[in-house]
Structure formats: structure tokens, C-alpha cells
Design a protein around this motif. Structure first.
Motif, PDB file in Angstrom:
ATOM      1  N   ARG A   1       0.777  -1.247   0.030  1.00  0.00           N
ATOM      2  CA  ARG A   1      -0.328   0.020  -0.339  1.00  0.00           C
ATOM      3  C   ARG A   1       0.937   1.256   0.197  1.00  0.00           C
ATOM      4  NH1 ARG A   1      -5.384  -2.011   4.277  1.00  0.00           N
ATOM      5  NH2 ARG A   1      -4.504  -4.011   3.378  1.00  0.00           N
ATOM      6  N   VAL A   2       1.117   2.230  -1.254  1.00  0.00           N
ATOM      7  CA  VAL A   2       1.521   3.175  -0.603  1.00  0.00           C
ATOM      8  C   VAL A   2       1.121   3.925   0.458  1.00  0.00           C
ATOM      9  CG1 VAL A   2       1.882   5.816  -2.128  1.00  0.00           C
ATOM     10  CG2 VAL A   2       1.812   3.176  -3.512  1.00  0.00           C
ATOM     11  N   GLN A   3       2.496   4.569   0.698  1.00  0.00           N
ATOM     12  CA  GLN A   3       2.193   5.355   2.383  1.00  0.00           C
ATOM     13  C   GLN A   3       3.056   6.507   1.811  1.00  0.00           C
ATOM     14  OE1 GLN A   3       3.912   2.006   5.445  1.00  0.00           O
ATOM     15  NE2 GLN A   3       2.168   2.827   6.409  1.00  0.00           N
ATOM     16  N   HIS A   4       3.956   6.438   0.877  1.00  0.00           N
ATOM     17  CA  HIS A   4       4.786   7.539   0.443  1.00  0.00           C
ATOM     18  C   HIS A   4       5.352   7.443  -1.242  1.00  0.00           C
ATOM     19  CE1 HIS A   4       8.812   9.353  -0.377  1.00  0.00           C
ATOM     20  NE2 HIS A   4       8.651  10.431  -1.016  1.00  0.00           N
ATOM     21  N   ARG A   5       4.685   8.483  -2.045  1.00  0.00           N
ATOM     22  CA  ARG A   5       5.025   8.763  -3.275  1.00  0.00           C
ATOM     23  C   ARG A   5       5.615  10.331  -3.779  1.00  0.00           C
ATOM     24  NH1 ARG A   5      -0.267   8.680  -4.315  1.00  0.00           N
ATOM     25  NH2 ARG A   5      -0.824   5.827  -5.020  1.00  0.00           N
ATOM     26  N   HIS A   6       6.510  10.409  -4.633  1.00  0.00           N
ATOM     27  CA  HIS A   6       6.860  11.258  -5.229  1.00  0.00           C
ATOM     28  C   HIS A   6       6.679  11.147  -6.563  1.00  0.00           C
ATOM     29  CE1 HIS A   6      10.540  13.265  -4.907  1.00  0.00           C
ATOM     30  NE2 HIS A   6       9.955  14.305  -6.347  1.00  0.00           N
ATOM     31  N   VAL A   7       5.751  12.341  -7.095  1.00  0.00           N
ATOM     32  CA  VAL A   7       4.921  13.235  -8.520  1.00  0.00           C
ATOM     33  C   VAL A   7       6.249  13.499  -8.326  1.00  0.00           C
ATOM     34  CG1 VAL A   7       3.342  14.131  -9.570  1.00  0.00           C
ATOM     35  CG2 VAL A   7       3.033  12.325  -7.681  1.00  0.00           C
ATOM     36  N   ILE A   8       5.719  14.344 -10.065  1.00  0.00           N
ATOM     37  CA  ILE A   8       7.015  15.044 -10.619  1.00  0.00           C
ATOM     38  C   ILE A   8       5.922  15.262 -11.814  1.00  0.00           C
ATOM     39  CG2 ILE A   8       9.258  15.912 -12.103  1.00  0.00           C
ATOM     40  CD1 ILE A   8      10.750  13.213 -10.836  1.00  0.00           C
ATOM     41  N   TYR A   9       5.690  16.541 -11.974  1.00  0.00           N
ATOM     42  CA  TYR A   9       4.759  17.423 -12.703  1.00  0.00           C
ATOM     43  C   TYR A   9       5.168  18.159 -13.575  1.00  0.00           C
ATOM     44  CZ  TYR A   9       0.571  19.849 -14.718  1.00  0.00           C
ATOM     45  OH  TYR A   9      -0.488  20.142 -15.213  1.00  0.00           O
ATOM     46  N   VAL A  10       5.185  17.727 -15.304  1.00  0.00           N
ATOM     47  CA  VAL A  10       5.191  18.363 -16.196  1.00  0.00           C
ATOM     48  C   VAL A  10       4.110  19.542 -16.719  1.00  0.00           C
ATOM     49  CG1 VAL A  10       7.124  18.299 -18.840  1.00  0.00           C
ATOM     50  CG2 VAL A  10       7.005  16.464 -16.651  1.00  0.00           C
ATOM     51  N   GLN A  11       4.410  20.537 -16.758  1.00  0.00           N
ATOM     52  CA  GLN A  11       3.359  21.183 -17.181  1.00  0.00           C
ATOM     53  C   GLN A  11       3.461  21.803 -18.963  1.00  0.00           C
ATOM     54  OE1 GLN A  11       4.708  25.789 -16.057  1.00  0.00           O
ATOM     55  NE2 GLN A  11       3.916  25.653 -17.623  1.00  0.00           N
ATOM     56  N   GLY A  12       2.391  22.123 -19.269  1.00  0.00           N
ATOM     57  CA  GLY A  12       2.241  21.794 -21.127  1.00  0.00           C
ATOM     58  C   GLY A  12       2.637  23.511 -21.310  1.00  0.00           C
ATOM     59  N   TYR A  13       2.000  24.067 -22.772  1.00  0.00           N
ATOM     60  CA  TYR A  13       2.923  25.422 -22.648  1.00  0.00           C
ATOM     61  C   TYR A  13       2.067  26.446 -21.910  1.00  0.00           C
ATOM     62  CZ  TYR A  13       5.135  28.576 -26.384  1.00  0.00           C
ATOM     63  OH  TYR A  13       5.669  29.348 -26.829  1.00  0.00           O
TER      64      TYR A  13
ATOM     65  N   ASP B   1       6.684  18.115  -7.251  1.00  0.00           N
ATOM     66  CA  ASP B   1       7.585  18.461  -7.702  1.00  0.00           C
ATOM     67  C   ASP B   1       7.133  19.151  -9.730  1.00  0.00           C
ATOM     68  OD1 ASP B   1       9.613  17.661  -6.128  1.00  0.00           O
ATOM     69  OD2 ASP B   1      10.744  16.377  -7.249  1.00  0.00           O
ATOM     70  N   PHE B   2       7.286  20.128  -9.337  1.00  0.00           N
ATOM     71  CA  PHE B   2       6.629  21.181 -10.018  1.00  0.00           C
ATOM     72  C   PHE B   2       8.217  21.672 -11.374  1.00  0.00           C
ATOM     73  CE2 PHE B   2       4.741  24.828 -12.694  1.00  0.00           C
ATOM     74  CZ  PHE B   2       3.477  24.549 -12.680  1.00  0.00           C
ATOM     75  N   LEU B   3       7.991  21.182 -12.915  1.00  0.00           N
ATOM     76  CA  LEU B   3       8.813  21.298 -13.564  1.00  0.00           C
ATOM     77  C   LEU B   3       8.386  23.058 -14.448  1.00  0.00           C
ATOM     78  CD1 LEU B   3      10.716  18.034 -14.637  1.00  0.00           C
ATOM     79  CD2 LEU B   3      10.721  18.776 -11.971  1.00  0.00           C
ATOM     80  N   ARG B   4       9.154  23.966 -13.945  1.00  0.00           N
ATOM     81  CA  ARG B   4       8.907  25.071 -15.097  1.00  0.00           C
ATOM     82  C   ARG B   4       9.578  25.726 -15.699  1.00  0.00           C
ATOM     83  NH1 ARG B   4       9.619  28.897  -9.502  1.00  0.00           N
ATOM     84  NH2 ARG B   4       8.085  30.553 -10.823  1.00  0.00           N
ATOM     85  N   TRP B   5       8.656  25.596 -16.908  1.00  0.00           N
ATOM     86  CA  TRP B   5       9.415  25.955 -18.469  1.00  0.00           C
ATOM     87  C   TRP B   5       8.482  27.556 -18.338  1.00  0.00           C
ATOM     88  CZ3 TRP B   5      11.557  22.308 -20.284  1.00  0.00           C
ATOM     89  CH2 TRP B   5      10.902  20.889 -20.165  1.00  0.00           C
ATOM     90  N   GLU B   6       7.735  28.596 -17.626  1.00  0.00           N
ATOM     91  CA  GLU B   6       7.395  30.045 -17.490  1.00  0.00           C
ATOM     92  C   GLU B   6       8.387  30.739 -18.287  1.00  0.00           C
ATOM     93  OE1 GLU B   6       6.820  29.567 -13.254  1.00  0.00           O
ATOM     94  OE2 GLU B   6       6.919  28.242 -15.020  1.00  0.00           O
ATOM     95  N   ASP B   7       9.226  30.323 -17.829  1.00  0.00           N
ATOM     96  CA  ASP B   7      10.232  31.696 -18.296  1.00  0.00           C
ATOM     97  C   ASP B   7      10.189  31.855 -20.215  1.00  0.00           C
ATOM     98  OD1 ASP B   7      11.230  29.767 -17.644  1.00  0.00           O
ATOM     99  OD2 ASP B   7      13.353  29.939 -17.247  1.00  0.00           O
ATOM    100  N   LEU B   8      10.444  30.255 -20.280  1.00  0.00           N
ATOM    101  CA  LEU B   8      11.012  30.431 -21.991  1.00  0.00           C
ATOM    102  C   LEU B   8       9.625  30.383 -22.605  1.00  0.00           C
ATOM    103  CD1 LEU B   8      12.664  26.387 -21.566  1.00  0.00           C
ATOM    104  CD2 LEU B   8      13.732  29.042 -21.507  1.00  0.00           C
ATOM    105  N   ILE B   9       8.006  30.908 -21.609  1.00  0.00           N
ATOM    106  CA  ILE B   9       6.791  30.727 -22.968  1.00  0.00           C
ATOM    107  C   ILE B   9       7.015  32.072 -22.559  1.00  0.00           C
ATOM    108  CG2 ILE B   9       4.796  30.009 -22.742  1.00  0.00           C
ATOM    109  CD1 ILE B   9       5.492  28.263 -20.908  1.00  0.00           C
ATOM    110  N   GLN B  10       6.973  32.920 -21.500  1.00  0.00           N
ATOM    111  CA  GLN B  10       6.662  33.976 -21.880  1.00  0.00           C
ATOM    112  C   GLN B  10       8.035  35.103 -22.562  1.00  0.00           C
ATOM    113  OE1 GLN B  10       7.591  35.235 -17.608  1.00  0.00           O
ATOM    114  NE2 GLN B  10       5.130  33.699 -16.867  1.00  0.00           N
TER     115      GLN B  10
END
Length: 428
Positions: free
Chosen positions: A2-14, A73-82
Motif C-alpha cells: 500500500r502506498v504510504q509515500h509517493r513522489h510525483v513529478i509534474y511536467v506542465q504544458g505550454y 515537484d513542479f517542473l517549470r517552463w514559464e520563463d521560456l514561454i513568456q
């Protein structure tokens, strides 16, 4: 297990809004998730390294008989997009129009139409809207020129004045209607995906490499039972590139430590993969299709015009992985089943709102629930394999939960450790 600890890495879109907007949405939707299932949830403030390329927070979730901690974890691209969106309007229009007609004459647009006519319509929408605004602007310019001639002004001055009025009116229309039309944003997105597919974005490639090294480090050091790499929208092809790069750095990535799962939501991989120049991208898809240590879940929705449905991200690109193919598992999602009818009718024609439902809270309990995937006790692969049992884990009845765990059979010899052939599974 049973998952007690999970690591999520989120890759946002454009999406130029980036961390601030996403974290506010995440926190709001997490509260809705907790109320729906009567769960206790807390979320920390985001923290990030000095380079500002990512941010992290922690979620604690507790239900009857279970408790989890999620590192997010939230991976960021907004500086490149802006930076892309800061281009002059004329440059964005000229570049995007040239790309669109190259798509038409190269046959790529035809492949879009064959794969998913709704997406092809959506990618054509800003050009149709631009044509409409140009016609109205030309009408105003013609009327202005006619007025000059009525006043007795003729020749070059009339033409030059009419052209200036045309440019001024069109520019004003584009700026004042952008918050409703998203015309310039969508054209910038088209430019980016073209450049990315043709290897013309070294800034994005370098960041993908850094994110791949981060994924490897997490896999080698985390005590989580499961790592879920989430790619939403354009994050689907960015996430697959990050995972493929990580596998090149560490071919044993999914064989030591936590189970590794790629979760793509509302994916639009063909906007890169259908270009002839994107051979490296298609090679990476083939690698993921046959990699035995990785599970890849691809969620699609017919209602979302910004994803491809129905579409196999591997076979749909003409990739023959043979008998070794085991990924992805394709999961159709019906938003009508997870949103209350009165609310669904309000936003069903708001395309961006529909597209983001993949990462927003449910209003009705359902086997597809982004926040239960992130915070719940059931590993993602088992959630897909046994949707009814996974949903029963949210029950307040102890016997119902116990029966669900018995059905899930999450032990060392469970189906979690087996690698089934890729299938299309319908949740619900």
C-alpha cells in the motif's frame, strides 16, 4: 504494498502562467478532493532551488484506514514561454502563418485530420479567426480610403493611409480580444512545437536534460514506493522526452528503488511526432513502448479537442514495436461521469476548461481522479487494472475497504509486479 509515500513529478504544458497560478489551483482543488471523499489533507508552501527551474511541496492525506505522504515537484517552463510570447505581433503572425502552410503542403496537416479531426480544427482555429479579423480590418481601411477620395484626396496618400489604418485596426483587434480568443498564444504554441520537433530549441533541450538528471537522482535516493512522472497537454511529449533521457543516463532507472510510472494526460504528441524531422522523438517513443521496467498510462478524453482521441501514441506514429510492445495502457476518461450535470453543461464548450479537467478535482467519486492518483494509497497501475476496487478504497466502511484490498491483492506476488500486455482500459 500500500502506498504510504509517493513522489510525483509534474511536467506542465505550454502555459505562461506557471507556478503561481498552478499552485493556487492545486491547493483549491485539493480542498475539493478532501471534501468529496471526507479526507484530511494538508499541503505545504512551495519551495524551490535558486535556479527557479522547479518548485516542490508536500501533501499529507489521511482517510479511514490509510495515510499517505506525497512529495510533489513542479517542473517549470514559464520563463521560456513568456520569452516566446514577448515577440512582436507581426513576427509571431508571419512565422505562424508560414508554419501552418508548410504543415498543409507537407501533408502533416492531413495526418492531423486523419488522426483526430477535432484537434486539426482546433489548430486551424487561430488562422480562421485571424482571417476574419483581417477582413473586418480591411473593410474599415477601405471605408477610410473611400472617405479620403470623397474629400478629393487621391493617389499614393490614400493607399498608404488605408494600409496604416488596416495595420492599426488589426493590431488593436488582436490585442483587445486576446484574453478571449488566445489567438497569439496559440500561434506561439504552434511556433514552439515546430521549432522543438525540428531541433531548434536548445534552451528547452538543455532544461529537459537537467530535469532528466533530477528524475534519476530522485529514483536513486527516494524511499517512495512509487514515482509518477505526470505530463499534461504539451507536457505529455516533454515528459516522455525527460523519461527517455533519464533512461539513457541510467538504463536501470525502473529496476531499482521505486516503481516508475509515466502518466500522460490530454496528450498531443503528434504535434511533434508527425513531423518527418522528429526521428529522435519517435525513437524515444519506441524505447518507452518496449521498456519492461516502466509503466506508461495514457489518459484521453473525447470531449477534449486539445488532445488526440482515440489515439495510440506509439502505433499512431507508425512505430512498429513488435511483440515487445507493452506500453502504453490507454485509458479513456469521460468527464461527464466525474462532474455534476449542472456544472458540466456550464463548461463543456469552454475548451481550455475542459482540457484542464484532467488535473482538477472530481465532483463525483470515480476511478479516474487525479488527486486520488496523487494522494491515494493505491499504486497507479493497480488503479488502472482494478478500477472498481481502487474506488472502493475511498469508502468509509471498513469491510468494503478490506474486500477491496483483498481484490487488489497488493502483496509481493501481486499483479503490480507483473507486466501485462498493453490494453485499452475504461475506468468506471
Amino acid at each position: 504494498m500500500r502506498v504510504q509515500h509517493r513522489h510525483v513529478i509534474y511536467v506542465q504544458g505550454y502555459d505562461p502562467r506557471g507556478l503561481a497560478q498552478y499552485y493556487r489551483m492545486f491547493r483549491t482543488e485539493l480542498r475539493k478532493f478532501g471534501r468529496l471523499y471526507n479526507l484530511a489533507t494538508t499541503v505545504s508552501r512551495p519551495k524551490g532551488p535558486p535556479d527557479g527551474e522547479s518548485a516542490s511541496w508536500t501533501i499529507e492525506t489521511a482517510g479511514d484506514g490509510w495515510q499517505t505522504r506525497t512529495d510533489y515537484d513542479f517542473l517549470r517552463w514559464e520563463d521560456l514561454i513568456q520569452r516566446d510570447l514577448a515577440w512582436p505581433i507581426w513576427k509571431t503572425l508571419a512565422y505562424a502563418i508560414a508554419i501552418y502552410w508548410r504543415l498543409v503542403f507537407s501533408g502533416t496537416m492531413g495526418r492531423f485530420w486523419s488522426a483526430h479531426w477535432r484537434f486539426a480544427t482546433f489548430i486551424s482555429y487561430p488562422h480562421i479567426l485571424l482571417l476574419n479579423e483581417a477582413i473586418w480590418s480591411a473593410g474599415v481601411a477601405w471605408a477610410f480610403g473611400f472617405g479620403l477620395q470623397w474629400l478629393g484626396i487621391h493617389g499614393f496618400l490614400v493607399g498608404a493611409s488605408a494600409l496604416a489604418v488596416f495595420v492599426a485596426v488589426l493590431g488593436t483587434l488582436l490585442k483587445t480580444t486576446e484574453n478571449l480568443s488566445y489567438l497569439l498564444y496559440l500561434m506561439s504554441d504552434t511556433i514552439f512545437t515546430w521549432q522543438f520537433s525540428h531541433g531548434q530549441r536548445p534552451d528547452w533541450d538543455a532544461r529537459i536534460d537537467r530535469f532528466a538528471r533530477h528524475l534519476v537522482t530522485v529514483a536513486q535516493t527516494s524511499d517512495a514506493q512509487e514515482i509518477v512522472l505526470v505530463g499534461h497537454s504539451s507536457g505529455s511529449f516533454l515528459g516522455s522526452e525527460i523519461l527517455a533521457s533519464a533512461l539513457k543516463l541510467d538504463p536501470e532507472l525502473g529496476r531499482h528503488g521505486p516503481r516508475m510510472v509515466l502518466l500522460t494526460l490530454g496528450g498531443n504528441m503528434p504535434i511533434v511526432g508527425f513531423h518527418r524531422a522528429a526521428t529522435g522523438f519517435r525513437d524515444n517513443l519506441r524505447r518507452l513502448a518496449i521498456e519492461p521496467s516502466i509503466d506508461w498510462i495514457d489518459c484521453q478524453s473525447r470531449k477534449d479537442v486539445m488532445n488526440f482521441f482515440p489515439f495510440d501514441p506509439v502505433a499512431g506514429h507508425g512505430i512498429d514495436a513488435g511483440k515487445a510492445k507493452r506500453n502504453p495502457t490507454i485509458v479513456p476518461v469521460r468527464f461527464r461521469e466525474i462532474i455534476r450535470p449542472e456544472h458540466y453543461e456550464r463548461f463543456r464548450w469552454k475548451f481550455f476548461r475542459v482540457h484542464f479537467q484532467f488535473v482538477m478535482a472530481n465532483e463525483r467519486p470515480h476511478a479516474y481522479d487525479f488527486y486520488m492518483i496523487v494522494c491515494g494509497p493505491v499504486p497507479l497501475k493497480e488503479r488502472v487494472n482494478q478500477p472498481a476496487a481502487a474506488l472502493a478504497m475511498a469508502s468509509t466502511e471498513p469491510q468494503t475497504r478490506e474486500n477491496a484490498w483483498q481484490k487488489l491483492d497488493l502483496g509481493p506476488n501481486s499483479a503490480l509486479n507483473d507486466k501485462p500486455e498493453p490494453v485499452i482500459r475504461r475506468l468506471g
